[in-house]
Scaffold this active site. Structure first.
Site, PDB file in Angstrom:
ATOM      1  NE  ARG A  66      -2.343   1.734   3.311  1.00 28.85           N
ATOM      2  CZ  ARG A  66      -2.044   1.229   4.512  1.00 28.85           C
ATOM      3  NH1 ARG A  66      -2.396  -0.001   4.836  1.00 28.85           N
ATOM      4  NH2 ARG A  66      -1.394   1.946   5.402  1.00 28.85           N
ATOM      5  CE1 TYR A 119     -17.918   8.510 -15.447  1.00 26.54           C
ATOM      6  CE2 TYR A 119     -16.651   8.670 -13.428  1.00 26.54           C
ATOM      7  CZ  TYR A 119     -17.494   7.957 -14.264  1.00 26.54           C
ATOM      8  OH  TYR A 119     -17.889   6.699 -13.905  1.00 26.54           O
ATOM      9  CG  ASP A 191      -9.910  13.773 -15.479  1.00 25.90           C
ATOM     10  OD1 ASP A 191      -9.237  13.126 -16.311  1.00 25.90           O
ATOM     11  OD2 ASP A 191     -10.881  13.292 -14.875  1.00 25.90           O
ATOM     12  CE  LYS A 216     -13.001   5.290 -18.559  1.00 23.11           C
ATOM     13  NZ  LYS A 216     -12.863   5.569 -17.187  1.00 23.11           N
TER      14      LYS A 216
HETATM   15  N1  LCS Z   1     -12.197  11.103 -15.233  1.00 26.64           N
HETATM   16  C1  LCS Z   1     -12.744  10.944 -16.442  1.00 26.64           C
HETATM   17  C2  LCS Z   1     -12.579  12.010 -17.479  1.00 26.64           C
HETATM   18  C3  LCS Z   1     -13.490   9.795 -16.708  1.00 26.64           C
HETATM   19  O1  LCS Z   1     -14.022   9.659 -17.939  1.00 26.64           O
HETATM   20  C4  LCS Z   1     -13.647   8.811 -15.704  1.00 26.64           C
HETATM   21  C5  LCS Z   1     -14.442   7.570 -15.927  1.00 26.64           C
HETATM   22  C6  LCS Z   1     -13.058   9.032 -14.446  1.00 26.64           C
HETATM   23  C7  LCS Z   1     -12.333  10.183 -14.247  1.00 26.64           C
HETATM   24  C8  LCS Z   1     -13.163   8.037 -13.342  1.00 26.64           C
HETATM   25  O2  LCS Z   1     -12.302   6.975 -13.603  1.00 26.64           O
HETATM   26  P1  LCS Z   1     -12.524   5.463 -13.078  1.00 26.64           P
HETATM   27  O3  LCS Z   1     -12.696   5.554 -11.605  1.00 26.64           O
HETATM   28  O4  LCS Z   1     -13.718   4.923 -13.756  1.00 26.64           O
HETATM   29  O5  LCS Z   1     -11.245   4.790 -13.475  1.00 26.64           O
HETATM   30  N2  LCS Z   1     -15.255   7.651 -17.066  1.00 26.64           N
HETATM   31  C9  LCS Z   1     -16.111   6.747 -17.462  1.00 26.64           C
HETATM   32  C10 LCS Z   1     -16.965   6.933 -18.566  1.00 26.64           C
HETATM   33  O6  LCS Z   1     -17.062   7.942 -19.240  1.00 26.64           O
HETATM   34  N3  LCS Z   1     -17.650   5.835 -18.764  1.00 26.64           N
HETATM   35  O7  LCS Z   1     -17.423   4.899 -17.781  1.00 26.64           O
HETATM   36  C11 LCS Z   1     -16.398   5.422 -16.892  1.00 26.64           C
END
Ligand code: LCS
Length: 403
Positions: A66, A119, A191, A216
């Site tokens: 961790r 998001y 972001d 992503k």
């Molecule tokens: N920031 C952006 C721009 C995102 O598109 C997402 C997830 C996150 C943060 C959060 O990331 P995660 O915790 O899922 O790794 N976006 C998603 C979307 O547009 N569709 O499903 C997840």
């Protein structure tokens, strides 16, 4: 000879080379070319004195996964070098990265400003959860610098920008926001999930911190959930690390290894996906059943000049609204045969979804409309399939849509 002594400083190299080599150090035991998966929760000490020294930070080495792990550290180094930052901190998800940053920089009675079309859960976590602890928020259209300026309060501590934004693809002037943030002693986080470091390096434009949903483009194969935080300085990295390791949203070695492997092809994938996205956006824009298309590579994008200035390419996300509204959008989504109807984005396969009822469904409906996330908006994350086959599939799906 210890060849690691000859390890080049990959900060000086182009992103295509960085993606392949940065963070990968030759294995001193067996010479493995690929980083092993150090699948262990803890690390043995040779003596009590060594254990104490590692806890005190006076001796380098690992203690407990961790708090750090060699496989995770390799991924952190690789992404930090691609972003041009000081240090990377891998997290269990993109949301873990966002929440860790909020915990680090905000407290009771303090205020944050965020992009209105982020998001969905990023916005909800501030409006619903951090608000319970007395953290104030303002979500504004950060593509208008005057709206950002007007939202600043004496207690503003964090400016959280998503650009290009999910799913409106609104683009914010990062250099102008960074100047404003620094003038007011505000920490600016970007972001960078939609662009990836291949297309945009916010630290070079003045941001203090960049974060990703590594789920992503960076991982790119739709098989890992993870996040990454990259800070501009050692001081900020240490500050965030100390919060992250106690909050506990850290990454495990196995997903780190998968993401390390996936990230090697990031520049290649991004190049192909972007070419496909440009062709699909042009087809959509010329189609009689389509009302509007938002893609940073089209002349019709409202911040096209800014895109050219601050990004190295328009990316692989498209938002589209059909003349037949929501009903036609549903037909489009359900008629596409190659793209997968699923949330997430940035994978090697094309993914399509309906934000108002899926990724952004938890948002307040008025706030969603105000941020430009209309019920008719369909989002496409274009992948690396054969371009002609993608276009043919899109044509046949559009034919089926009502006017
Ligand atoms: N920031 C952006 C721009 C995102 O598109 C997402 C997830 C996150 C943060 C959060 O990331 P995660 O915790 O899922 O790794 N976006 C998603 C979307 O547009 N569709 O499903 C997840």
């Amino acid at each position: 000879m210890n060849r690691d002594q000859d390890h080049p400083d990959f900060r000086e190299f182009s992103i295509a080379t960085q993606a392949i080599h940065a963070g990968r150090h030759p294995d001193p035991v067996y010479g493995a070319v690929c980083m092993p998966i150090y699948q262990t929760s803890t690390f043995a000490f040779e003596s009590c004195a060594q254990g104490a020294a590692r806890f005190a930070g006076s001796e380098p080495g690992f203690v407990y996964t961790r708090m750090g792990n060699p496989t995770v550290a390799a991924l952190e180094e690789a992404v930090a070098i691609m972003e041009g930052g000081h240090g990377g901190l891998a997290t269990a998800s993109g949301m873990a990265a966002t929440c860790t940053l909020a915990f680090t920089f905000l407290g009771q009675g303090q205020h944050m400003i965020g992009t209105d079309a982020v998001y969905g859960p990023t916005r909800v976590v501030f409006e619903r959860d951090f608000a319970r602890f007395g953290v104030e928020h303002s979500f504004v259209d950060t593509s208008d610098i005057e709206k950002v300026r007007a939202a600043i309060r004496p207690n503003t501590k964090l400016l959280f920008i998503e650009s290009p934004a999910n799913p409106t693809l609104q683009v914010t002037d990062l250099a102008a926001c960074a100047e404003l943030a620094r003038e007011h002693g505000i920490v600016m986080v970007v972001d960078n999930t939609f662009a990836s470091p291949v297309l945009q390096r916010p630290l070079k434009l003045g941001a203090h911190i960049v974060m990703h949903s590594l789920t992503k483009f960076i991982n790119g194969h739709t098989d890992v959930v993870g996040g990454m935080i990259v800070c501009e300085s050692a001081e900020l990295t240490d500050r965030v690390r100390s919060v992250l390791s106690y909050l506990g949203g850290t990454m495990d070695p196995h997903p780190a290894w998968l993401a390390l492997r996936g990230s090697q092809t990031l520049p290649l994938r991004m190049r192909v996906a972007q070419q496909n996205a440009q062709a699909m956006a042009e087809l959509l824009e010329a189609h009689p059943k389509v009302e509007w298309v938002r893609y940073p590579g089209l002349a019709s994008h409202p911040q096209r000049e800014l895109v050219k200035k601050q990004m190295d390419g328009p990316g692989a996300l498209i938002s589209v609204g059909m003349k037949g509204g929501h009903r036609a959008g549903v037909v489009l989504l359900e008629s596409l045969r190659l793209p997968v109807l699923a949330v997430s984005l940035g994978g090697i396969e094309t993914l399509v979804q309906h934000p108002a009822s899926m990724t952004h469904a938890a948002m307040n409906p008025q706030a969603r409309e105000a941020a430009g996330i209309s019920d008719g908006l369909v989002r496409m994350s274009v992948g690396c399939e054969d371009q002609a086959e993608l276009l043919a599939d899109l044509e046949q799906a559009l034919e089926r849509c009502p006017d």
